[in-house]
Design an enzyme around this catalytic site. Structure first.
Site, short mmCIF file in Angstrom:
data_model
loop_
_atom_site.label_atom_id
_atom_site.label_comp_id
_atom_site.label_asym_id
_atom_site.label_seq_id
_atom_site.Cartn_x
_atom_site.Cartn_y
_atom_site.Cartn_z
N CYS A 157 0.84 -1.21 0.00
CA CYS A 157 0.00 0.00 0.00
C CYS A 157 0.87 1.26 0.00
O CYS A 157 2.07 1.21 0.28
CB CYS A 157 -0.95 -0.03 1.20
SG CYS A 157 -0.20 0.39 2.78
N CYS A 184 2.74 1.87 3.23
CA CYS A 184 3.90 0.97 3.38
C CYS A 184 5.07 1.48 2.54
O CYS A 184 6.22 1.40 2.96
CB CYS A 184 3.53 -0.45 3.00
SG CYS A 184 2.43 -1.27 4.20
N ASP A 190 -0.22 15.52 5.86
CA ASP A 190 -1.11 15.06 4.79
C ASP A 190 -0.86 15.92 3.55
O ASP A 190 -0.68 17.13 3.66
CB ASP A 190 -2.57 15.17 5.23
CG ASP A 190 -3.52 14.43 4.33
OD1 ASP A 190 -3.65 14.83 3.15
OD2 ASP A 190 -4.15 13.46 4.78
N HIS A 222 1.87 -3.18 8.99
CA HIS A 222 0.64 -3.03 8.20
C HIS A 222 -0.53 -3.76 8.87
O HIS A 222 -0.46 -4.96 9.13
CB HIS A 222 0.83 -3.58 6.79
CG HIS A 222 -0.40 -3.42 5.95
ND1 HIS A 222 -0.64 -2.27 5.22
CD2 HIS A 222 -1.47 -4.22 5.75
CE1 HIS A 222 -1.80 -2.39 4.60
NE2 HIS A 222 -2.33 -3.56 4.90
N ASN A 259 -10.77 6.50 10.39
CA ASN A 259 -11.81 5.94 9.55
C ASN A 259 -11.59 4.44 9.42
O ASN A 259 -10.46 4.00 9.26
CB ASN A 259 -11.80 6.60 8.16
CG ASN A 259 -12.03 8.09 8.24
OD1 ASN A 259 -12.84 8.56 9.01
ND2 ASN A 259 -11.29 8.85 7.46
N GLY A 263 -15.43 5.61 5.53
CA GLY A 263 -14.67 6.59 4.77
C GLY A 263 -13.19 6.32 4.66
O GLY A 263 -12.42 7.18 4.26
N HIS A 288 -4.72 0.97 5.36
CA HIS A 288 -3.64 0.84 6.33
C HIS A 288 -4.08 1.71 7.50
O HIS A 288 -4.40 2.89 7.29
CB HIS A 288 -2.33 1.37 5.72
CG HIS A 288 -1.11 1.18 6.59
ND1 HIS A 288 -0.04 0.44 6.18
CD2 HIS A 288 -0.79 1.66 7.81
CE1 HIS A 288 0.90 0.47 7.11
NE2 HIS A 288 0.45 1.20 8.13
N HIS A 316 -4.63 4.34 10.03
CA HIS A 316 -4.04 5.66 10.16
C HIS A 316 -4.99 6.58 10.92
O HIS A 316 -6.19 6.42 10.87
CB HIS A 316 -3.68 6.26 8.79
CG HIS A 316 -4.81 6.41 7.84
ND1 HIS A 316 -5.36 5.33 7.16
CD2 HIS A 316 -5.50 7.50 7.43
CE1 HIS A 316 -6.33 5.77 6.38
NE2 HIS A 316 -6.45 7.07 6.53
N HIS A 337 -5.84 10.64 11.64
CA HIS A 337 -5.70 12.02 11.20
C HIS A 337 -5.71 12.90 12.45
O HIS A 337 -6.57 12.75 13.31
CB HIS A 337 -6.89 12.45 10.33
CG HIS A 337 -7.05 11.69 9.06
ND1 HIS A 337 -6.65 12.21 7.85
CD2 HIS A 337 -7.58 10.48 8.81
CE1 HIS A 337 -6.94 11.33 6.90
NE2 HIS A 337 -7.49 10.27 7.46
#
Length: 116
Positions: free
Chosen positions: A3, A6, A29, A45, A86, A92, A97, A99, A101
């Site tokens: 991904c 990764c 981001d 992962h 998410n 969404g 992977h 994560h 925000h």
């Protein structure tokens, strides 16, 4: 094929690093929605939070500790911030992977569910 996150972890794709240790990487981001929009990802992962085995859930606590460090270092610990994770298509999640925000640096609007 690995991904995109990764590939960032492996150094194949560059990023604007904010924080890194043996377990996680945090970076800005590329499409920010707030003055501070930082992604925090585990280096191992996991497709989503649902895929983290119970005996490896300490990574979630570690991620939250890292978020606190970043908030303190960047100075938005006093004014506040939002953490978003998410999970799955209906949640969404665009990159498969795990994560988180971090959004900060401005007054963030309430979500509809928060208004009720």
């Amino acid at each position: 094929m690995s991904c995109i996150f990764c590939k960032i972890i492996d150094g194949e794709i560059p990023c604007s690093k904010v924080y890194e240790d043996d377990l996680v990487l945090a970076f800005n981001d590329i499409n920010p929605v707030a003055p501070y929009h930082i992604l925090v990802i585990p280096k191992k992962h996991y497709e989503s939070i649902i895929d983290i085995p119970e005996n490896e859930m300490e990574i979630v606590g570690h991620i939250h500790n890292v978020i606190n460090k970043i908030a303190n270092k960047k100075g938005f610990n006093e004014t506040g911030f939002r953490i978003i994770n998410n999970c799955g298509d209906d949640g969404g999640q665009e990159v498969k992977h795990v994560h988180y925000h971090i959004l900060a640096g401005k007054k963030l609007p309430m979500y509809e569910a928060e208004k009720k």
